[in-house]
Design a protein around this motif. Structure first.
Motif, PDB file in Angstrom:
ATOM      1  N   PRO A  27      39.964  -9.752   7.438  1.00  0.00           N
ATOM      2  CA  PRO A  27      39.007 -10.841   7.593  1.00  0.00           C
ATOM      3  C   PRO A  27      39.727 -12.103   8.083  1.00  0.00           C
ATOM      4  CG  PRO A  27      38.895  -9.878   5.387  1.00  0.00           C
ATOM      5  CD  PRO A  27      40.094  -9.293   6.056  1.00  0.00           C
ATOM      6  N   LEU A  28      39.068 -12.816   8.950  1.00  0.00           N
ATOM      7  CA  LEU A  28      39.684 -14.027   9.486  1.00  0.00           C
ATOM      8  C   LEU A  28      38.812 -15.237   9.166  1.00  0.00           C
ATOM      9  CD1 LEU A  28      40.866 -12.765  12.992  1.00  0.00           C
ATOM     10  CD2 LEU A  28      42.259 -13.114  10.936  1.00  0.00           C
ATOM     11  N   TYR A  29      39.456 -16.347   8.934  1.00  0.00           N
ATOM     12  CA  TYR A  29      38.764 -17.602   8.648  1.00  0.00           C
ATOM     13  C   TYR A  29      39.179 -18.618   9.690  1.00  0.00           C
ATOM     14  CZ  TYR A  29      37.880 -15.101   4.410  1.00  0.00           C
ATOM     15  OH  TYR A  29      37.477 -14.142   3.546  1.00  0.00           O
ATOM     16  N   LYS A  40      36.926 -28.142   7.656  1.00  0.00           N
ATOM     17  CA  LYS A  40      36.068 -27.180   6.965  1.00  0.00           C
ATOM     18  C   LYS A  40      36.603 -25.781   7.263  1.00  0.00           C
ATOM     19  CE  LYS A  40      31.285 -29.003   7.007  1.00  0.00           C
ATOM     20  NZ  LYS A  40      31.565 -30.190   6.279  1.00  0.00           N
ATOM     21  N   THR A  41      36.383 -24.878   6.307  1.00  0.00           N
ATOM     22  CA  THR A  41      36.806 -23.498   6.518  1.00  0.00           C
ATOM     23  C   THR A  41      35.568 -22.603   6.517  1.00  0.00           C
ATOM     24  OG1 THR A  41      38.872 -23.952   5.397  1.00  0.00           O
ATOM     25  CG2 THR A  41      38.279 -21.641   5.643  1.00  0.00           C
ATOM     26  N   ALA A  59      42.179  -8.212  23.838  1.00  0.00           N
ATOM     27  CA  ALA A  59      41.527  -9.522  23.957  1.00  0.00           C
ATOM     28  C   ALA A  59      40.365  -9.567  22.977  1.00  0.00           C
ATOM     29  CB  ALA A  59      41.016  -9.716  25.374  1.00  0.00           C
ATOM     30  N   SER A  60      40.211 -10.689  22.295  1.00  0.00           N
ATOM     31  CA  SER A  60      39.166 -10.812  21.279  1.00  0.00           C
ATOM     32  C   SER A  60      38.576 -12.207  21.274  1.00  0.00           C
ATOM     33  CB  SER A  60      39.758 -10.534  19.895  1.00  0.00           C
ATOM     34  OG  SER A  60      40.468  -9.322  19.891  1.00  0.00           O
ATOM     35  N   ASP A  61      37.318 -12.263  20.861  1.00  0.00           N
ATOM     36  CA  ASP A  61      36.684 -13.548  20.618  1.00  0.00           C
ATOM     37  C   ASP A  61      36.590 -13.717  19.113  1.00  0.00           C
ATOM     38  OD1 ASP A  61      36.233 -13.660  23.357  1.00  0.00           O
ATOM     39  OD2 ASP A  61      34.217 -12.806  23.171  1.00  0.00           O
ATOM     40  N   VAL A  62      37.153 -14.791  18.607  1.00  0.00           N
ATOM     41  CA  VAL A  62      36.962 -15.117  17.194  1.00  0.00           C
ATOM     42  C   VAL A  62      35.991 -16.297  17.186  1.00  0.00           C
ATOM     43  CG1 VAL A  62      38.070 -15.879  15.071  1.00  0.00           C
ATOM     44  CG2 VAL A  62      39.238 -14.254  16.580  1.00  0.00           C
ATOM     45  N   ILE A  63      34.798 -16.041  16.635  1.00  0.00           N
ATOM     46  CA  ILE A  63      33.731 -17.029  16.756  1.00  0.00           C
ATOM     47  C   ILE A  63      33.512 -17.713  15.412  1.00  0.00           C
ATOM     48  CG2 ILE A  63      31.261 -17.285  17.243  1.00  0.00           C
ATOM     49  CD1 ILE A  63      31.689 -15.099  19.361  1.00  0.00           C
ATOM     50  N   CYS A  64      33.571 -19.025  15.447  1.00  0.00           N
ATOM     51  CA  CYS A  64      33.434 -19.834  14.229  1.00  0.00           C
ATOM     52  C   CYS A  64      32.089 -20.539  14.279  1.00  0.00           C
ATOM     53  CB  CYS A  64      34.529 -20.896  14.162  1.00  0.00           C
ATOM     54  SG  CYS A  64      36.163 -20.322  14.654  1.00  0.00           S
ATOM     55  N   LYS A  65      31.283 -20.307  13.246  1.00  0.00           N
ATOM     56  CA  LYS A  65      29.956 -20.930  13.171  1.00  0.00           C
ATOM     57  C   LYS A  65      29.897 -21.784  11.918  1.00  0.00           C
ATOM     58  CE  LYS A  65      27.342 -17.314  14.992  1.00  0.00           C
ATOM     59  NZ  LYS A  65      26.469 -16.190  14.775  1.00  0.00           N
ATOM     60  N   GLY A  66      29.567 -23.062  12.070  1.00  0.00           N
ATOM     61  CA  GLY A  66      29.492 -23.911  10.883  1.00  0.00           C
ATOM     62  C   GLY A  66      28.774 -25.197  11.209  1.00  0.00           C
ATOM     63  N   GLU A  67      28.789 -26.103  10.242  1.00  0.00           N
ATOM     64  CA  GLU A  67      28.097 -27.377  10.444  1.00  0.00           C
ATOM     65  C   GLU A  67      29.011 -28.369  11.155  1.00  0.00           C
ATOM     66  OE1 GLU A  67      27.126 -28.335   6.437  1.00  0.00           O
ATOM     67  OE2 GLU A  67      25.189 -27.311   6.554  1.00  0.00           O
ATOM     68  N   HIS A  68      28.381 -29.250  11.901  1.00  0.00           N
ATOM     69  CA  HIS A  68      29.075 -30.378  12.539  1.00  0.00           C
ATOM     70  C   HIS A  68      30.211 -29.932  13.453  1.00  0.00           C
ATOM     71  CE1 HIS A  68      26.683 -32.625   9.808  1.00  0.00           C
ATOM     72  NE2 HIS A  68      27.336 -32.205   8.745  1.00  0.00           N
ATOM     73  N   ASN A  80      43.777 -16.708   5.340  1.00  0.00           N
ATOM     74  CA  ASN A  80      43.657 -17.322   4.020  1.00  0.00           C
ATOM     75  C   ASN A  80      42.266 -17.920   3.847  1.00  0.00           C
ATOM     76  OD1 ASN A  80      43.761 -18.960   1.804  1.00  0.00           O
ATOM     77  ND2 ASN A  80      45.659 -20.007   2.388  1.00  0.00           N
ATOM     78  N   GLU A  81      41.485 -17.355   2.908  1.00  0.00           N
ATOM     79  CA  GLU A  81      40.093 -17.769   2.820  1.00  0.00           C
ATOM     80  C   GLU A  81      39.943 -19.185   2.250  1.00  0.00           C
ATOM     81  OE1 GLU A  81      37.003 -15.930  -0.025  1.00  0.00           O
ATOM     82  OE2 GLU A  81      38.862 -14.855  -0.420  1.00  0.00           O
ATOM     83  N   LYS A  82      40.975 -19.700   1.629  1.00  0.00           N
ATOM     84  CA  LYS A  82      40.930 -21.084   1.140  1.00  0.00           C
ATOM     85  C   LYS A  82      41.219 -22.078   2.267  1.00  0.00           C
ATOM     86  CE  LYS A  82      40.720 -20.330  -3.441  1.00  0.00           C
ATOM     87  NZ  LYS A  82      41.375 -19.070  -3.803  1.00  0.00           N
ATOM     88  N   GLY A  83      41.272 -21.586   3.467  1.00  0.00           N
ATOM     89  CA  GLY A  83      41.658 -22.463   4.565  1.00  0.00           C
ATOM     90  C   GLY A  83      43.157 -22.511   4.568  1.00  0.00           C
ATOM     91  N   SER A  84      43.751 -23.274   5.419  1.00  0.00           N
ATOM     92  CA  SER A  84      45.189 -23.144   5.475  1.00  0.00           C
ATOM     93  C   SER A  84      45.890 -24.169   4.609  1.00  0.00           C
ATOM     94  CB  SER A  84      45.666 -23.221   6.911  1.00  0.00           C
ATOM     95  OG  SER A  84      46.103 -24.494   7.203  1.00  0.00           O
ATOM     96  N   GLY A  85      45.638 -25.432   4.863  1.00  0.00           N
ATOM     97  CA  GLY A  85      46.390 -26.450   4.164  1.00  0.00           C
ATOM     98  C   GLY A  85      47.852 -26.407   4.594  1.00  0.00           C
ATOM     99  N   ASP A  86      48.167 -25.382   5.371  1.00  0.00           N
ATOM    100  CA  ASP A  86      49.542 -25.213   5.821  1.00  0.00           C
ATOM    101  C   ASP A  86      49.729 -25.984   7.122  1.00  0.00           C
ATOM    102  OD1 ASP A  86      51.956 -24.433   6.715  1.00  0.00           O
ATOM    103  OD2 ASP A  86      51.549 -22.271   6.656  1.00  0.00           O
ATOM    104  N   LEU A  87      50.326 -27.127   7.000  1.00  0.00           N
ATOM    105  CA  LEU A  87      50.400 -28.020   8.159  1.00  0.00           C
ATOM    106  C   LEU A  87      51.381 -27.510   9.209  1.00  0.00           C
ATOM    107  CD1 LEU A  87      50.204 -31.418   6.282  1.00  0.00           C
ATOM    108  CD2 LEU A  87      48.439 -30.345   7.682  1.00  0.00           C
ATOM    109  N   LYS A  88      52.159 -26.513   8.807  1.00  0.00           N
ATOM    110  CA  LYS A  88      53.110 -25.991   9.783  1.00  0.00           C
ATOM    111  C   LYS A  88      52.420 -25.117  10.828  1.00  0.00           C
ATOM    112  CE  LYS A  88      55.929 -24.786   6.673  1.00  0.00           C
ATOM    113  NZ  LYS A  88      56.790 -24.403   5.632  1.00  0.00           N
ATOM    114  N   MET A  89      51.222 -24.620  10.481  1.00  0.00           N
ATOM    115  CA  MET A  89      50.517 -23.802  11.462  1.00  0.00           C
ATOM    116  C   MET A  89      49.987 -24.682  12.576  1.00  0.00           C
ATOM    117  SD  MET A  89      48.564 -20.568  10.018  1.00  0.00           S
ATOM    118  CE  MET A  89      48.107 -20.235  11.685  1.00  0.00           C
ATOM    119  N   GLU A  90      49.990 -24.145  13.741  1.00  0.00           N
ATOM    120  CA  GLU A  90      49.576 -24.968  14.867  1.00  0.00           C
ATOM    121  C   GLU A  90      48.080 -24.872  15.114  1.00  0.00           C
ATOM    122  OE1 GLU A  90      51.571 -25.241  18.746  1.00  0.00           O
ATOM    123  OE2 GLU A  90      53.302 -24.477  17.631  1.00  0.00           O
TER     124      GLU A  90
END
Ligand SMILES: *[C@@H]1O[C@H](CO)[C@@H](O)[C@H](O)[C@H]1NC(C)=O
Ligand SMILES: *[C@@H]1O[C@H](CO)[C@@H](O)[C@H](O)[C@H]1NC(C)=O
Length: 371
Positions: A27-29, A40-41, A59-68, A80-90
């Motif tokens: 699963p991807l977030y 937001k995650t 090749a893949s489409d990762v589609i993010c649907k959310g508010e705003h 990571n379902e809690k979102g990253s918080g990992d500032l090292k990720m780009e």
């Protein structure tokens, strides 16, 4: 993650063009953030393109649907379902924020993969100059590596403004295949990730170019009944107003067969590395009972997913352009090497442009330091 875009055709979702290992799905977030660093995650919808030629990565489409989402400026994909918080990720910047109705370019050519020591300078210069005469304003090339002389010519075209070079260091992340047949060319992903770059190029030019041509570095999409691409597309589009994908037949001009007069065996080009396409006027007949592949001219706003020879998902359908209206001049090693000259067709379309073309090629070779 390769690139992120707002897709206005899908209610403004964020579409992240990605490369995914089909054998190791999880699963991807999606973490998306505004300029104020409010993030937001959300869970994602992952669509692996149906064309992957059997290679493990596709090749893949990762589609993010959310508010705003309209306020989002950057995004990343995480497991990571809690979102990253990992500032090292780009994070990736989100492009195509606003719909545009007018475009910087009418015709853009996307060349999907340049790799190895490819050093075919003369054919590339001739092709670029031919495209200019046909009405192309912009060429994009995805560069993994190239030969030393071609490097010099690419730099010239970049400075001149016609060429955009997109850095494509796929070999730093995966073991890319040099072909499309996994039995012959092993690797993680088909042909240096060609399917990924083709899709990236379409989204990149969604609001930059009226049309996008998807062809290889040694192919010229050539109108045969019109002087250039603008009148060709005007006619095709008015006859087929809803169509967004025009399929153009590929035709092979073997570089092993030379025209007899030698009129383009010019002394000026003798020491330029590469193939002189003006000398090759013999065209192979299409093979019977064999699929003869097409390449495409597309309206990028009508394409959602593409493969190499046709689209995978589009709005409006596709049209197979008749061979006598437009076809590809593809000078390369023969496909039907057993055919003699007498069994090939004579096709001198390139020569119709000879006067301007030769002048412009020489001018370019001078400015880029080859002459
Ligand atoms: C694109 O085509 C239109 C209509 O023919 C023309 O007015 C415009 O100048 C062209 N744009 C470029 C960048 O050549
Ligand atoms: C193409 O990529 C290679 C490898 O990163 C690099 O050395 C070369 O300078 C690039 N060429 C151009 C014209 O950008």
């Amino acid at each position: 993650m390769v690139s992120a875009f707002i897709d206005h055709r899908l209610d403004g979702v964020i579409q992240v063009i990605s490369i995914i290992n089909r054998n190791s799905l999880q699963p991807l977030y999606c973490v998306y953030c505004s300029a104020k660093q409010v993030c937001k995650t959300v869970y994602t919808d992952v669509q692996i393109h149906s064309d992957h030629f059997g290679y493990p990565y596709g090749a893949s489409d990762v589609i993010c649907k959310g508010e705003h989402m309209q306020h989002a400026t950057h995004v990343l994909i995480t497991t990571n379902e809690k979102g990253s918080g990992d500032l090292k990720m780009e994070y990736l910047p989100i492009k195509n924020n606003a719909v545009q109705e007018t475009f910087k370019f009418n015709f853009t050519v996307c060349i999907s993969s340049l790799f190895g020591g490819y050093n075919n300078v003369l054919q590339f210069a001739q092709t670029m100059e031919m495209y200019k005469l046909l009405g192309v304003q912009h060429v994009v090339i995805y560069n993994t590596s190239c030969g030393p002389d071609l490097e010099k010519l690419l730099k010239h075209y970049e400075t001149e403004g016609m060429l955009e070079i997109v850095s494509w260091p796929i070999d730093k992340f995966l073991n890319p295949s040099r072909g499309w047949d996994i039995r012959l060319h092993k690797g993680d992903i088909q042909y240096y990730g060609q399917l990924v770059t083709l899709n990236e190029c379409i989204y990149r030019h969604m609001y930059q170019s009226k049309y996008v041509l998807l062809n290889d570095i040694d192919e010229i999409i050539m109108p045969y009944k019109h002087a250039s691409l603008p009148p060709l597309m005007e006619d095709l589009q008015s006859a087929h107003p809803n169509i967004g994908v025009f399929l153009i037949e590929n035709h092979i001009f073997p570089k092993t067969q030379f025209e007899e007069s030698g009129k383009f065996k010019r002394a000026e080009w003798k020491n330029i590395p590469g193939v002189n396409i003006m000398e090759h006027i013999y065209r192979e007949p299409p093979q019977k009972n064999v699929y003869n592949p097409t390449k495409m001219i597309v309206n990028p706003r009508k394409v959602q997913q593409t493969s190499v020879h046709s689209t995978l998902k589009d709005l409006g359908g596709s049209f197979h352009v008749p061979f006598d209206v437009c076809r590809i001049v593809h000078v390369r090693v023969p496909l039907q090497g057993h055919l003699t000259k007498e069994q090939l067709f004579v096709d001198r379309r390139l020569w119709d442009f000879e006067q301007k073309l030769i002048q412009n090629i020489d001018q370019t070779l001078k400015l880029s330091g080859f002459l």
